[in-house]
Design an enzyme around this catalytic site. Structure first.
Site, PDB file in Angstrom:
ATOM      1  N   ALA A  73       0.869  -1.179   0.000  1.00 25.00           N
ATOM      2  CA  ALA A  73       0.000   0.000   0.000  1.00 25.00           C
ATOM      3  C   ALA A  73       0.907   1.231   0.000  1.00 25.00           C
ATOM      4  CB  ALA A  73      -0.873  -0.019   1.248  1.00 25.00           C
ATOM      5  N   GLY A 111       0.716  -5.058   0.604  1.00 28.34           N
ATOM      6  CA  GLY A 111      -0.459  -5.169  -0.265  1.00 28.34           C
ATOM      7  C   GLY A 111      -0.142  -5.833  -1.597  1.00 28.34           C
ATOM      8  N   GLU A 134      -0.334  -9.401  -0.904  1.00 28.84           N
ATOM      9  CA  GLU A 134      -1.759  -9.710  -0.696  1.00 28.84           C
ATOM     10  C   GLU A 134      -2.513  -9.761  -2.027  1.00 28.84           C
ATOM     11  OE1 GLU A 134      -1.952  -6.441   2.323  1.00 28.84           O
ATOM     12  OE2 GLU A 134      -3.156  -7.908   3.410  1.00 28.84           O
ATOM     13  N   GLU A 181       4.645  -5.243   7.199  1.00 23.03           N
ATOM     14  CA  GLU A 181       3.858  -4.192   7.857  1.00 23.03           C
ATOM     15  C   GLU A 181       4.284  -3.920   9.297  1.00 23.03           C
ATOM     16  OE1 GLU A 181       2.601  -6.571   5.945  1.00 23.03           O
ATOM     17  OE2 GLU A 181       1.099  -5.738   4.593  1.00 23.03           O
TER      18      GLU A 181
HETATM   19  N1  COA Z   1       4.589   3.297  -0.491  1.00 26.54           N
HETATM   20  C1  COA Z   1       4.946   4.474  -1.002  1.00 26.54           C
HETATM   21  N2  COA Z   1       6.083   4.672  -1.693  1.00 26.54           N
HETATM   22  C2  COA Z   1       6.877   3.609  -1.881  1.00 26.54           C
HETATM   23  C3  COA Z   1       6.563   2.324  -1.388  1.00 26.54           C
HETATM   24  C4  COA Z   1       5.358   2.197  -0.675  1.00 26.54           C
HETATM   25  N3  COA Z   1       4.942   1.019  -0.177  1.00 26.54           N
HETATM   26  N4  COA Z   1       7.561   1.468  -1.719  1.00 26.54           N
HETATM   27  C5  COA Z   1       8.461   2.189  -2.420  1.00 26.54           C
HETATM   28  N5  COA Z   1       8.042   3.491  -2.509  1.00 26.54           N
HETATM   29  C6  COA Z   1       8.734   4.598  -3.177  1.00 26.54           C
HETATM   30  C7  COA Z   1       9.911   5.099  -2.352  1.00 26.54           C
HETATM   31  O1  COA Z   1       9.474   5.995  -1.357  1.00 26.54           O
HETATM   32  C8  COA Z   1      10.715   5.773  -3.446  1.00 26.54           C
HETATM   33  O2  COA Z   1      10.125   7.025  -3.744  1.00 26.54           O
HETATM   34  P1  COA Z   1      11.031   8.361  -3.932  1.00 26.54           P
HETATM   35  O3  COA Z   1      11.888   8.048  -5.140  1.00 26.54           O
HETATM   36  O4  COA Z   1      10.023   9.432  -4.186  1.00 26.54           O
HETATM   37  O5  COA Z   1      11.808   8.502  -2.680  1.00 26.54           O
HETATM   38  C9  COA Z   1      10.509   4.872  -4.656  1.00 26.54           C
HETATM   39  O6  COA Z   1       9.307   4.156  -4.386  1.00 26.54           O
HETATM   40  C10 COA Z   1      11.630   3.891  -4.886  1.00 26.54           C
HETATM   41  O7  COA Z   1      11.809   3.112  -3.701  1.00 26.54           O
HETATM   42  P2  COA Z   1      13.217   2.881  -2.976  1.00 26.54           P
HETATM   43  O8  COA Z   1      12.950   2.533  -1.544  1.00 26.54           O
HETATM   44  O9  COA Z   1      14.132   4.035  -3.226  1.00 26.54           O
HETATM   45  O10 COA Z   1      13.762   1.596  -3.789  1.00 26.54           O
HETATM   46  P3  COA Z   1      14.764   0.476  -3.281  1.00 26.54           P
HETATM   47  O11 COA Z   1      15.118  -0.317  -4.499  1.00 26.54           O
HETATM   48  O12 COA Z   1      15.872   1.065  -2.477  1.00 26.54           O
HETATM   49  O13 COA Z   1      13.905  -0.441  -2.267  1.00 26.54           O
HETATM   50  C11 COA Z   1      11.926  -1.643  -1.533  1.00 26.54           C
HETATM   51  C12 COA Z   1      12.795  -1.170  -2.726  1.00 26.54           C
HETATM   52  C13 COA Z   1      10.660  -2.257  -2.124  1.00 26.54           C
HETATM   53  C14 COA Z   1      12.686  -2.683  -0.717  1.00 26.54           C
HETATM   54  C15 COA Z   1      11.580  -0.436  -0.625  1.00 26.54           C
HETATM   55  O14 COA Z   1      11.042   0.581  -1.455  1.00 26.54           O
HETATM   56  C16 COA Z   1      10.584  -0.743   0.460  1.00 26.54           C
HETATM   57  O15 COA Z   1      10.936  -1.333   1.460  1.00 26.54           O
HETATM   58  N6  COA Z   1       9.324  -0.285   0.285  1.00 26.54           N
HETATM   59  C17 COA Z   1       8.292  -0.420   1.283  1.00 26.54           C
HETATM   60  C18 COA Z   1       7.789  -1.835   1.424  1.00 26.54           C
HETATM   61  C19 COA Z   1       6.730  -1.938   2.505  1.00 26.54           C
HETATM   62  O16 COA Z   1       6.963  -1.712   3.671  1.00 26.54           O
HETATM   63  N7  COA Z   1       5.507  -2.307   2.073  1.00 26.54           N
HETATM   64  C20 COA Z   1       4.412  -2.517   2.945  1.00 26.54           C
HETATM   65  C21 COA Z   1       3.558  -1.320   2.994  1.00 26.54           C
HETATM   66  S1  COA Z   1       2.183  -1.587   4.052  1.00 26.54           S
END
Ligand code: COA
Length: 257
Positions: free
Chosen positions: A67, A112, A115, A135
């Protein structure tokens, strides 16, 4: 099909490919995107030219990284529940689709995203795919059906481990646990899904829908067997069983559509 802001839609040879198109945000599922996925799936189910659906993410990195975390800021309990309910409803409609839905998991399927993949009937993953429910890192739990579907897919012990550690499964690990049907190269991801769907397209669509409803009726109790009985009986009321049985007896291929 409606033009969507956060999705790309491509319908070809009876397959509707829905691509989540926010690659610069790791295809994070903001409210609008969840709503659009719901609308696109509904339209595909109602479209006579569509026999099956593939859901995937744009780009080589993410299926959907969860999400959209920015939208969580400042929500109260009621707003949190309403958000989860909207997501649960959309994902439930995917699970209940009478047309087969495959998740083509092309990268991170987190929160999500995991999910959403689990709401689909089958999951094919590319080698770089990663699955997780992180989460708890945010002080949250899965809210789009993940606590229930994860346990159903990989069991209580492994499911709770994933939810409590916020760890990630590789595509290979996910396949070993039964979460994923096949792992293929990124180039072969959509072709493998299409190959499977072409096999399914040759079968009775009514029976496919009945199999989905019966499988969704699984409860681990007598209730599930009752659903199977009903769905089995309903097959006899469809035209397709006549064609299927006649074709077998006449030693020819059935023509269901
Ligand atoms: N919600 C909002 N934005 C998200 C996102 C999310 N769930 N996951 C990634 N993004 C955004 C980042 O904020 C970033 O935006 P920016 O360029 O404006 O700063 C962009 O996507 C790229 O992500 P980044 O974290 O820089 O890439 P990465 O390759 O270093 O890492 C992940 C990839 C997927 C490991 C990391 O983005 C992550 O952990 N995301 C969240 C996962 C999460 O907790 N999901 C559950 C949500 S309930």
């Amino acid at each position: 099909m409606t033009a969507f802001q956060n999705l790309k839609i491509n319908i070809e040879n009876g397959i509707c490919i829905i691509t989540i198109n926010r690659p610069d945000k790791m295809n994070a599922l903001n409210r609008e995107t969840v709503k659009e996925i719901g609308m696109a799936v509904e339209e595909a189910i109602d479209d006579k030219n569509v026999k099956s659906i593939i859901i995937t993410g744009e780009g080589p990195k993410a299926f959907a990284a969860g999400a959209d975390i920015k939208e969580f800021m400042g929500l109260n309990k009621e707003q949190g529940m309403a958000m989860a309910k909207a997501g649960q409803d959309v994902f439930q409609n995917i699970e209940n689709s009478s047309k087969p839905v495959i998740a083509a998991v092309n990268g991170f399927a987190l929160g999500g995203g995991c999910e959403l993949a689990m709401a689909c009937h089958l999951r094919i993953a590319s080698e770089n795919a990663k699955f997780g429910q992180p989460e708890v890192n945010l002080g949250l739990i899965p809210g789009y059906g993940g606590t229930q579907r994860l346990i159903r897919n990989i069991g209580r012990g492994k499911g709770l481990e994933l939810m409590m550690t916020a760890g990630m499964l590789t595509a290979q690990e996910a396949m070993e646990l039964g979460l994923v049907n096949y792992v293929v190269t990124q180039e072969m991801l959509i072709p493998r899904c299409v190959e499977l769907l072409n096999i399914i397209h040759g079968k009775s669509p009514f029976a496919i829908g009945a199999a989905i409803r019966a499988a969704n009726g699984y409860t681990g109790t007598q209730e599930g067997f009752e659903v199977e009985l009903t769905e089995f009986g309903k097959c006899f009321a469809s035209e397709e069983i006549k064609e299927g049985i006649s074709a077998f007896l006449e030693k020819r291929k059935p023509q269901f559509n």
